[in-house]
Design a protein around this motif. Structure first.
Motif, short mmCIF file in Angstrom:
data_model
loop_
_atom_site.label_atom_id
_atom_site.label_comp_id
_atom_site.label_asym_id
_atom_site.label_seq_id
_atom_site.Cartn_x
_atom_site.Cartn_y
_atom_site.Cartn_z
N VAL A 30 1.51 -1.43 -0.21
CA VAL A 30 0.07 0.21 0.33
C VAL A 30 1.01 1.36 0.07
O VAL A 30 2.14 1.15 0.74
CB VAL A 30 -1.02 -0.06 0.86
CG1 VAL A 30 0.13 0.05 2.75
CG2 VAL A 30 -1.83 1.07 1.10
N VAL A 32 0.25 4.99 0.76
CA VAL A 32 -0.45 6.33 0.55
C VAL A 32 -0.56 7.84 0.50
O VAL A 32 1.26 8.47 0.85
CB VAL A 32 -0.55 6.32 2.83
CG1 VAL A 32 -0.96 7.28 3.44
CG2 VAL A 32 0.30 4.79 3.16
N GLY A 55 4.72 3.67 3.38
CA GLY A 55 3.90 2.84 2.70
C GLY A 55 4.58 0.96 2.58
O GLY A 55 5.49 1.61 3.43
N ALA A 69 -2.35 0.71 5.91
CA ALA A 69 -2.01 2.08 5.72
C ALA A 69 -1.43 2.56 6.63
O ALA A 69 -0.71 4.13 7.20
CB ALA A 69 -2.73 2.81 4.46
N VAL A 86 -8.88 6.42 5.54
CA VAL A 86 -8.52 6.28 4.58
C VAL A 86 -9.24 5.46 3.89
O VAL A 86 -9.66 5.16 3.83
CB VAL A 86 -7.69 4.63 5.27
CG1 VAL A 86 -6.32 3.96 4.23
CG2 VAL A 86 -6.26 4.95 6.39
N VAL A 88 -9.57 3.92 0.41
CA VAL A 88 -8.73 3.18 -1.01
C VAL A 88 -9.15 2.84 -1.80
O VAL A 88 -10.89 3.25 -2.56
CB VAL A 88 -8.28 1.51 -0.50
CG1 VAL A 88 -7.47 0.78 -1.10
CG2 VAL A 88 -8.12 1.49 1.69
N ALA A 106 -4.03 4.58 -1.16
CA ALA A 106 -5.18 4.82 -0.50
C ALA A 106 -4.24 6.17 0.29
O ALA A 106 -3.50 7.13 -0.32
CB ALA A 106 -4.11 4.30 1.22
#
Length: 176
Positions: A30, A32, A55, A69, A86, A88, A106
């Motif tokens: 992920v 971020v 991330g 995240a 968050v 996504v 995210a």
């Protein structure tokens, strides 16, 4: 030989197809995007010279992408956000060395907070950057996620498949 003895020493049943782990062929992570009240995004300067989003990997412990995240953001910057904050918004897929790399994009809007360098062996500094002024030396997965977030920025990045999974690219805090 009794029937009970024969059954006890016979071959064990094979695990169900639903319980056997698949052969590993993918990595899930992920990235971020942390946007501040001025619309800037947070980038970290990696010791290799690239700039990247906070991330990392999604833990194989039933951790959700949003939870990963939140965890990665806290571990890497000291910034704390609630999982409900968050959004996504996209899945980015490419292939590196024969392994499918899946990076989830995210987005978090942050009203306040000062990022800290909590992993100095990886990141030397965090900096807020206007999206229109992104550095040319972006980490490939970060560039792919930023391009999925804001295609209008025309961020150079390696080819990737993008699947938008959120109806609002600016997340739950945008527009009220």
């Amino acid at each position: 030989m009794s029937t009970e003895t024969a059954e006890a020493t016979g071959p064990l049943p094979r695990p169900s197809r639903n319980t056997r782990p698949p052969t590993a062929q993918a990595a899930l992570g992920v990235g971020v995007i942390v946007a501040d009240e001025r619309g800037r995004v947070l980038l970290g300067r990696h010791h290799s010279g690239t700039w990247e989003l906070p991330g990392g990997k999604v833990d194989p412990t039933h951790e959700s992408v949003a939870a990963a995240a939140v965890r990665e953001l806290r571990e890497e910057t000291g910034l704390v956000v609630d999982e409900s904050a968050v959004d996504v918004f996209a899945m980015v897929h490419d292939v590196i060395g024969g392994i499918n790399r899946i990076s989830m994009g995210a987005l978090v809007h942050l009203g306040s907070g000062v990022p800290e360098v909590t992993e100095p062996h990886l990141i030397s500094a965090w900096r807020w950057t206007a999206p229109e002024e992104l550095p040319a030396t972006l980490f490939d997965p970060s560039a792919q996620i930023l391009a999925a977030w804001r295609p209008d920025l025309e961020v150079p990045h390696p080819p990737a498949h993008v699947l938008r999974i959120s109806g609002r690219p600016d997340g739950p805090a945008a527009g009220g």
